[in-house]
Scaffold this motif. Structure first.
Motif, PDB file in Angstrom:
ATOM      1  N   THR A  30       0.650  -0.829  -0.077  1.00 29.92           N
ATOM      2  CA  THR A  30      -0.500   0.354  -0.366  1.00 29.92           C
ATOM      3  C   THR A  30       0.644   0.900  -0.162  1.00 29.92           C
ATOM      4  OG1 THR A  30      -0.114  -0.540   2.551  1.00 29.92           O
ATOM      5  CG2 THR A  30      -1.824  -1.146   2.041  1.00 29.92           C
ATOM      6  N   PRO A  31       0.129   2.650  -0.622  1.00 28.88           N
ATOM      7  CA  PRO A  31       0.794   3.859  -0.332  1.00 28.88           C
ATOM      8  C   PRO A  31       1.724   3.983   0.565  1.00 28.88           C
ATOM      9  CG  PRO A  31      -0.494   3.954  -2.412  1.00 28.88           C
ATOM     10  CD  PRO A  31      -0.740   2.087  -1.173  1.00 28.88           C
ATOM     11  N   GLU A  32       0.920   4.076   1.708  1.00 26.39           N
ATOM     12  CA  GLU A  32       1.423   4.175   3.508  1.00 26.39           C
ATOM     13  C   GLU A  32       2.478   3.446   3.754  1.00 26.39           C
ATOM     14  OE1 GLU A  32      -1.956   3.602   2.467  1.00 26.39           O
ATOM     15  OE2 GLU A  32      -3.481   5.447   2.444  1.00 26.39           O
ATOM     16  N   SER A  33       2.128   1.712   3.055  1.00 30.03           N
ATOM     17  CA  SER A  33       3.329   1.442   4.054  1.00 30.03           C
ATOM     18  C   SER A  33       4.625   1.127   2.636  1.00 30.03           C
ATOM     19  CB  SER A  33       3.144  -0.538   3.391  1.00 30.03           C
ATOM     20  OG  SER A  33       4.362  -1.212   3.689  1.00 30.03           O
ATOM     21  N   LEU A  34       4.613   1.568   2.199  1.00 25.71           N
ATOM     22  CA  LEU A  34       5.841   1.925   1.257  1.00 25.71           C
ATOM     23  C   LEU A  34       6.366   3.319   1.382  1.00 25.71           C
ATOM     24  CD1 LEU A  34       4.553   0.599  -2.402  1.00 25.71           C
ATOM     25  CD2 LEU A  34       6.107  -0.408  -0.537  1.00 25.71           C
ATOM     26  N   ALA A  35       5.986   4.385   1.281  1.00 29.52           N
ATOM     27  CA  ALA A  35       5.993   5.159   2.561  1.00 29.52           C
ATOM     28  C   ALA A  35       6.480   5.298   4.222  1.00 29.52           C
ATOM     29  CB  ALA A  35       5.134   6.810   2.809  1.00 29.52           C
ATOM     30  N   ALA A  36       5.982   5.125   4.594  1.00 24.99           N
ATOM     31  CA  ALA A  36       6.709   4.732   6.207  1.00 24.99           C
ATOM     32  C   ALA A  36       8.041   3.873   5.615  1.00 24.99           C
ATOM     33  CB  ALA A  36       5.745   3.774   6.679  1.00 24.99           C
ATOM     34  N   ALA A  38      10.172   3.715   3.321  1.00 22.46           N
ATOM     35  CA  ALA A  38      11.148   4.633   2.676  1.00 22.46           C
ATOM     36  C   ALA A  38      11.816   5.422   3.425  1.00 22.46           C
ATOM     37  CB  ALA A  38      11.088   5.466   1.711  1.00 22.46           C
ATOM     38  N   ALA A  39      10.484   5.797   4.250  1.00 22.78           N
ATOM     39  CA  ALA A  39      11.504   6.754   5.503  1.00 22.78           C
ATOM     40  C   ALA A  39      11.536   6.774   6.496  1.00 22.78           C
ATOM     41  CB  ALA A  39       9.362   7.356   6.433  1.00 22.78           C
TER      42      ALA A  39
END
Length: 123
Positions: A30-36, A38-39
């Motif tokens: 999911t985009p949220e999981s990928l962003a987390a 990456a962060a």
């Protein structure tokens, strides 16, 4: 009868296992999981780079002090700890500094520069 029950339960277990694996993988994408993710990776990389940079700076300072001592010995320059450190003058004069206003710095030390254009006069 026992064989059918065994294969039926094996199929159910495989289906549950596959469904769980697929759902877990979908949640990771999911985009949220990928962003987390990456962060987190960026924070780890930043911390690693900071540690390496601090080590590099400390190494450079140590080597610089050692080289200055070598040059001082070669040139016969020895710093006397009783003497104050040499004064360093700023490259750009700050007319508003407190030392300038109180008269600690002589006016002949820094030539006065006049700027004919003052951008604050336009307002």
């Amino acid at each position: 009868m026992f064989r059918r029950t065994f294969w039926f339960s094996t199929g159910v277990a495989a289906g549950v296992w596959a469904t769980t694996k697929v759902n877990r993988k979908l949640r990771q994408l999911t985009p949220e999981s990928l962003a987390a993710a990456a962060a987190d990776k960026a924070l780890e990389t930043g911390a690693r780079l900071k540690d390496r940079a601090v080590g590099f700076v400390l190494d450079v300072r140590d080597n610089m002090a050692q080289r200055e001592a070598e040059l001082g010995e070669a040139l016969g320059i020895h710093e006397d700890p009783a003497l104050p450190a040499p004064r360093r003058y700023p490259a750009i004069e700050n007319h508003r500094s407190p030392s300038r206003r109180s008269g600690h710095i002589e006016s002949s030390t820094y030539p006065q520069q006049k700027n004919p254009y003052n951008r604050n006069e336009d307002h």
